[in-house]
Design a protein around this motif. Structure first.
Motif, PDB file in Angstrom:
ATOM      1  N   GLY A  64      29.311  48.883  36.212  1.00 56.22           N
ATOM      2  CA  GLY A  64      27.866  48.731  36.189  1.00 56.22           C
ATOM      3  C   GLY A  64      27.346  47.357  36.563  1.00 56.22           C
ATOM      4  N   LEU A  65      28.210  46.345  36.609  1.00 58.26           N
ATOM      5  CA  LEU A  65      27.746  45.010  37.006  1.00 58.26           C
ATOM      6  C   LEU A  65      27.273  45.041  38.452  1.00 58.26           C
ATOM      7  N   LEU A  66      26.273  44.219  38.760  1.00 56.48           N
ATOM      8  CA  LEU A  66      25.740  44.145  40.118  1.00 56.48           C
ATOM      9  C   LEU A  66      26.492  43.099  40.924  1.00 56.48           C
ATOM     10  N   VAL A  67      26.784  43.460  42.174  1.00 56.96           N
ATOM     11  CA  VAL A  67      27.466  42.568  43.103  1.00 56.96           C
ATOM     12  C   VAL A  67      26.665  42.561  44.397  1.00 56.96           C
ATOM     13  N   VAL A  68      26.272  41.367  44.853  1.00 58.51           N
ATOM     14  CA  VAL A  68      25.527  41.244  46.100  1.00 58.51           C
ATOM     15  C   VAL A  68      26.488  40.760  47.180  1.00 58.51           C
ATOM     16  N   ILE A  69      26.600  41.576  48.231  1.00 59.59           N
ATOM     17  CA  ILE A  69      27.482  41.276  49.357  1.00 59.59           C
ATOM     18  C   ILE A  69      26.680  41.428  50.634  1.00 59.59           C
ATOM     19  N   ARG A  70      26.657  40.369  51.430  1.00 61.01           N
ATOM     20  CA  ARG A  70      25.952  40.390  52.728  1.00 61.01           C
ATOM     21  C   ARG A  70      24.519  40.880  52.585  1.00 61.01           C
ATOM     22  N   GLY A  71      23.863  40.455  51.504  1.00 63.04           N
ATOM     23  CA  GLY A  71      22.465  40.784  51.286  1.00 63.04           C
ATOM     24  C   GLY A  71      22.210  42.158  50.692  1.00 63.04           C
ATOM     25  N   GLU A  72      23.247  42.947  50.431  1.00 64.30           N
ATOM     26  CA  GLU A  72      23.086  44.280  49.847  1.00 64.30           C
ATOM     27  C   GLU A  72      23.632  44.292  48.427  1.00 64.30           C
ATOM     28  N   THR A  73      22.919  44.965  47.528  1.00 65.12           N
ATOM     29  CA  THR A  73      23.334  45.038  46.133  1.00 65.12           C
ATOM     30  C   THR A  73      24.135  46.308  45.889  1.00 65.12           C
ATOM     31  N   HIS A  74      25.263  46.152  45.202  1.00 69.49           N
ATOM     32  CA  HIS A  74      26.155  47.259  44.849  1.00 69.49           C
ATOM     33  C   HIS A  74      26.445  47.167  43.356  1.00 69.49           C
ATOM     34  N   LYS A  75      26.972  48.254  42.786  1.00 67.18           N
ATOM     35  CA  LYS A  75      27.394  48.260  41.391  1.00 67.18           C
ATOM     36  C   LYS A  75      28.902  48.446  41.324  1.00 67.18           C
ATOM     37  N   VAL A  76      29.529  47.812  40.333  1.00 68.96           N
ATOM     38  CA  VAL A  76      30.947  48.042  40.085  1.00 68.96           C
ATOM     39  C   VAL A  76      31.083  49.469  39.575  1.00 68.96           C
ATOM     40  N   ASP A  77      31.883  50.263  40.281  1.00 71.60           N
ATOM     41  CA  ASP A  77      32.098  51.659  39.917  1.00 71.60           C
ATOM     42  C   ASP A  77      33.357  51.806  39.061  1.00 71.60           C
ATOM     43  N   GLN A  78      34.434  51.143  39.488  1.00 77.05           N
ATOM     44  CA  GLN A  78      35.675  51.191  38.719  1.00 77.05           C
ATOM     45  C   GLN A  78      36.590  50.056  39.128  1.00 77.05           C
ATOM     46  N   LEU A  79      37.482  49.679  38.227  1.00 75.37           N
ATOM     47  CA  LEU A  79      38.500  48.684  38.523  1.00 75.37           C
ATOM     48  C   LEU A  79      39.706  49.399  39.096  1.00 75.37           C
ATOM     49  N   MET A  80      40.345  48.796  40.074  1.00 76.78           N
ATOM     50  CA  MET A  80      41.568  49.371  40.624  1.00 76.78           C
ATOM     51  C   MET A  80      42.756  48.802  39.868  1.00 76.78           C
ATOM     52  N   ALA A  81      43.828  49.551  39.811  1.00 80.77           N
ATOM     53  CA  ALA A  81      45.048  49.093  39.141  1.00 80.77           C
ATOM     54  C   ALA A  81      45.588  47.875  39.870  1.00 80.77           C
ATOM     55  N   VAL A  82      46.000  46.862  39.108  1.00 78.46           N
ATOM     56  CA  VAL A  82      46.583  45.649  39.685  1.00 78.46           C
ATOM     57  C   VAL A  82      47.917  45.376  39.019  1.00 78.46           C
ATOM     58  N   LYS A  83      48.784  44.671  39.739  1.00 81.33           N
ATOM     59  CA  LYS A  83      50.117  44.382  39.226  1.00 81.33           C
ATOM     60  C   LYS A  83      50.224  43.019  38.578  1.00 81.33           C
ATOM     61  N   ASP A  84      49.221  42.173  38.765  1.00 81.26           N
ATOM     62  CA  ASP A  84      49.241  40.851  38.143  1.00 81.26           C
ATOM     63  C   ASP A  84      47.814  40.437  37.806  1.00 81.26           C
ATOM     64  N   ASP A  85      47.674  39.318  37.138  1.00 83.32           N
ATOM     65  CA  ASP A  85      46.351  38.855  36.728  1.00 83.32           C
ATOM     66  C   ASP A  85      45.723  37.887  37.726  1.00 83.32           C
ATOM     67  N   ALA A  86      46.369  37.655  38.859  1.00 81.41           N
ATOM     68  CA  ALA A  86      45.891  36.648  39.793  1.00 81.41           C
ATOM     69  C   ALA A  86      44.612  37.074  40.520  1.00 81.41           C
ATOM     70  N   MET A  87      44.497  38.358  40.857  1.00 77.67           N
ATOM     71  CA  MET A  87      43.331  38.841  41.587  1.00 77.67           C
ATOM     72  C   MET A  87      42.995  40.239  41.079  1.00 77.67           C
ATOM     73  N   THR A  88      41.699  40.525  40.975  1.00 79.18           N
ATOM     74  CA  THR A  88      41.237  41.830  40.518  1.00 79.18           C
ATOM     75  C   THR A  88      40.425  42.464  41.626  1.00 79.18           C
ATOM     76  N   LYS A  89      40.665  43.757  41.866  1.00 78.24           N
ATOM     77  CA  LYS A  89      39.932  44.484  42.892  1.00 78.24           C
ATOM     78  C   LYS A  89      39.087  45.554  42.212  1.00 78.24           C
ATOM     79  N   VAL A  90      37.813  45.652  42.641  1.00 78.50           N
ATOM     80  CA  VAL A  90      36.922  46.661  42.092  1.00 78.50           C
ATOM     81  C   VAL A  90      36.355  47.512  43.205  1.00 78.50           C
ATOM     82  N   VAL A  91      36.071  48.771  42.870  1.00 79.76           N
ATOM     83  CA  VAL A  91      35.433  49.711  43.793  1.00 79.76           C
ATOM     84  C   VAL A  91      33.944  49.647  43.513  1.00 79.76           C
ATOM     85  N   LEU A  92      33.163  49.599  44.576  1.00 73.61           N
ATOM     86  CA  LEU A  92      31.702  49.493  44.450  1.00 73.61           C
ATOM     87  C   LEU A  92      31.032  50.785  44.856  1.00 73.61           C
ATOM     88  N   ARG A  93      29.804  50.958  44.385  1.00 69.92           N
ATOM     89  CA  ARG A  93      28.986  52.080  44.848  1.00 69.92           C
ATOM     90  C   ARG A  93      27.619  51.574  45.177  1.00 69.92           C
TER      91      ARG A  93
END
Length: 93
Positions: A64-93
């Motif tokens: 549900g958090l808002l993410v602005v990318i290239r002037g467009e606003t998106h919401k965090v839809d879900q977190l993707m599985a990660v193997k380490d804590d160095a980087m986190t990837k999220v799916v947006l809607r």
């Protein structure tokens, strides 16, 4: 001892990251369109916008958090599985 995963994540962010706003805070993220599996009962594969971030450089990540990318606003839809804590990837809607 060197945290190789963290060092690699920081180099990738420097090379491929772009300026974004994550939950109202300026940040950097690696933006991509990817095929992701969505849903838990009947999984569906869709092409979705994702963003990878360094988790200690953004506010606590949750749906549900808002993410602005290239002037467009998106919401965090879900977190993707990660193997380490160095980087986190999220799916947006």
């Amino acid at each position: 001892m060197i945290d190789l995963a963290r060092e690699t994540a920081e180099v990738c962010m420097d090379m491929f990251g772009e300026d974004i706003t994550f939950a109202g805070q300026p940040a950097r993220g690696i933006v991509a369109n990817e095929l992701v599996e969505l849903g838990s009962y009947e999984p569906v594969v869709e092409s979705r916008l994702t963003v990878s971030v360094l988790p200690d450089k953004v506010p606590a990540i949750r749906e549900g958090l808002l993410v602005v990318i290239r002037g467009e606003t998106h919401k965090v839809d879900q977190l993707m599985a990660v193997k380490d804590d160095a980087m986190t990837k999220v799916v947006l809607r």
